[in-house]
Design a protein around this motif. Structure first.
Motif, short mmCIF file in Angstrom:
data_model
loop_
_atom_site.label_atom_id
_atom_site.label_comp_id
_atom_site.label_asym_id
_atom_site.label_seq_id
_atom_site.Cartn_x
_atom_site.Cartn_y
_atom_site.Cartn_z
N HIS A 1 99.68 17.16 -7.05
CA HIS A 1 99.93 16.29 -5.88
C HIS A 1 99.37 16.95 -4.64
O HIS A 1 98.31 17.55 -4.67
CB HIS A 1 101.40 15.92 -5.75
N HIS A 2 100.06 16.86 -3.50
CA HIS A 2 99.53 17.35 -2.22
C HIS A 2 99.18 18.84 -2.24
O HIS A 2 98.23 19.26 -1.59
CB HIS A 2 100.56 17.13 -1.10
N ASP A 3 99.97 19.62 -2.95
CA ASP A 3 99.86 21.07 -2.77
C ASP A 3 98.60 21.69 -3.38
O ASP A 3 98.25 22.82 -3.06
CB ASP A 3 101.11 21.79 -3.29
N GLN B 1 96.20 22.09 -0.58
CA GLN B 1 96.78 23.04 0.36
C GLN B 1 96.69 24.47 -0.17
O GLN B 1 96.34 25.39 0.55
CB GLN B 1 98.23 22.65 0.65
N ASN C 1 93.32 18.12 6.70
CA ASN C 1 92.51 18.06 5.49
C ASN C 1 91.25 18.92 5.61
O ASN C 1 90.74 19.12 6.71
CB ASN C 1 92.09 16.62 5.22
N ASN D 1 96.40 14.88 -10.47
CA ASN D 1 96.42 14.15 -9.21
C ASN D 1 96.07 15.08 -8.06
O ASN D 1 96.62 16.18 -7.96
CB ASN D 1 97.82 13.58 -8.96
N TRP E 1 95.98 14.80 -3.95
CA TRP E 1 96.34 13.96 -2.81
C TRP E 1 96.03 14.66 -1.49
O TRP E 1 96.29 15.86 -1.35
CB TRP E 1 97.83 13.64 -2.82
N PRO E 2 95.51 13.94 -0.51
CA PRO E 2 95.25 14.53 0.81
C PRO E 2 96.48 14.44 1.70
O PRO E 2 97.50 13.85 1.33
CB PRO E 2 94.15 13.61 1.35
N ALA E 3 96.38 15.00 2.89
CA ALA E 3 97.34 14.72 3.96
C ALA E 3 96.91 13.39 4.56
O ALA E 3 95.78 13.25 4.99
CB ALA E 3 97.32 15.82 5.00
N ASP E 4 97.80 12.40 4.55
CA ASP E 4 97.40 11.05 4.94
C ASP E 4 98.59 10.35 5.57
O ASP E 4 99.50 9.92 4.86
CB ASP E 4 96.92 10.30 3.70
N ASP E 5 98.60 10.25 6.90
CA ASP E 5 99.71 9.57 7.57
C ASP E 5 99.21 8.88 8.84
O ASP E 5 98.02 8.64 8.99
CB ASP E 5 100.87 10.52 7.85
N TYR F 1 96.76 5.66 0.18
CA TYR F 1 98.14 5.77 0.67
C TYR F 1 98.31 5.11 2.03
O TYR F 1 98.86 4.02 2.15
CB TYR F 1 98.55 7.23 0.70
#
Length: 217
Positions: A8-10, A13, A49, A81, A83-87, A139
Motif C-alpha cells: 500500500h502507501h508505505d 515511502q 510523492n 499494490n 499507492w501514492p500520497a493522494d489527497d 483515489y
C-alpha cells in the motif's frame, strides 16, 4: 488458487526515504512550490510523492521491488499494490517534465507502466520466480481520467490491474441511481465514463471503499 495480495502507501515511502537518496538524486523527487521535496519516513507524515515522470526513479523503485518480492518481506505476494500520497492538497510533481506528460493521473500511470514492465522482465529473465501483478489505484486527484494515450498504450501491455477506490460517494443506494440528486456519485460515474472512453483496454476493479474519515464531522 489463492493469490497473495498486499502492499500500500508505505512501499513508495520506504524506498524513496532511504538515507542519502534525495541528496544523490534530487531529480527523482517532486517539484512542489518550486522546491524539490524529499520523502519522509515517518508513518504519520503526509509525504510528497516522488517524480513519477522520471524513468530512472521508476527503475530504482522497480529494482527494489523485485528484490523484496524475491528475497525479502514481499515473498508471499502475487499482487502488489503501490499507492501514492493522494489527497486534497497537491503533493504531486509540478515540474515542466511532469506537466508535459499530462495530469496527475498520467504521471502516476507512466510510473506504473515502467514498474510493471520491470516486473514482467524480471520474471522472463528469471530474477523473479513467479508472475507478480502490479495493482495501481485511482483515489482522489488520480480519479480524474488520464489524457495521454501513449502512457495508456504502454501500460495496457503489462500485467497490471487498476483499482478505483471512490473516496467520496453517497451510500443511500446503488451508485448509479438517482444521479441528479447525488453529486458525489454523479462525479464518480462521470469520471468512470471518462476512463472508459480513453482506456477501454485497461484491466480494472472497483472496491466499495467506505472511508470513515470523510464523515469525521
Amino acid at each position: 488458487g489463492i493469490r497473495g495480495w498486499g502492499g500500500h502507501h508505505d512501499l513508495l515511502q520506504q524506498e524513496f526515504s532511504q538515507p542519502g537518496l534525495f541528496e544523490q538524486h534530487p531529480e527523482w523527487f517532486g517539484l512542489v512550490g518550486g522546491v524539490r521535496r524529499p520523502v519522509t519516513n515517518e508513518v504519520e507524515d503526509v509525504y510528497f510523492n516522488p517524480a513519477f515522470c522520471n524513468p530512472a526513479a521508476a527503475d530504482y523503485f522497480a529494482g527494489r521491488l523485485v528484490e523484496r518480492l524475491e528475497h525479502g518481506d514481499l515473498q508471499d505476494l502475487d499482487v502488489v499494490n503501490v499507492w501514492p500520497a493522494d489527497d486534497r492538497f497537491n503533493l504531486f510533481d509540478q515540474s515542466a517534465e511532469a506537466r508535459a506528460l499530462g495530469n496527475e493521473t498520467d504521471n502516476l500511470l507512466y510510473f506504473y507502466g515502467k514498474v510493471a514492465a520491470r516486473l514482467q522482465a524480471a520474471y522472463a529473465e528469471g530474477a523473479l520466480s513467479r508472475r507478480v501483478t502490479l495493482a495501481g489505484i485511482a483515489y482522489f486527484q488520480t480519479m480524474q481520467p488520464p489524457t495521454n494515450p501513449y502512457v495508456l498504450a504502454e501500460l495496457e501491455k503489462q500485467d497490471y490491474l487498476h483499482v478505483f477506490a471512490p473516496l467520496e460517494r453517497d451510500w443511500s443506494g446503488p451508485i448509479d441511481a438517482n444521479l441528479q440528486d447525488r453529486a458525489s456519485n454523479q462525479q464518480f460515474v462521470s469520471d468512470l465514463n471518462g476512463w472508459t472512453a480513453i482506456a477501454p483496454g485497461l484491466r480494472y476493479g472497483t472496491k466499495d471503499y467506505h472511508n470513515l474519515s470523510v464523515f469525521g464531522g
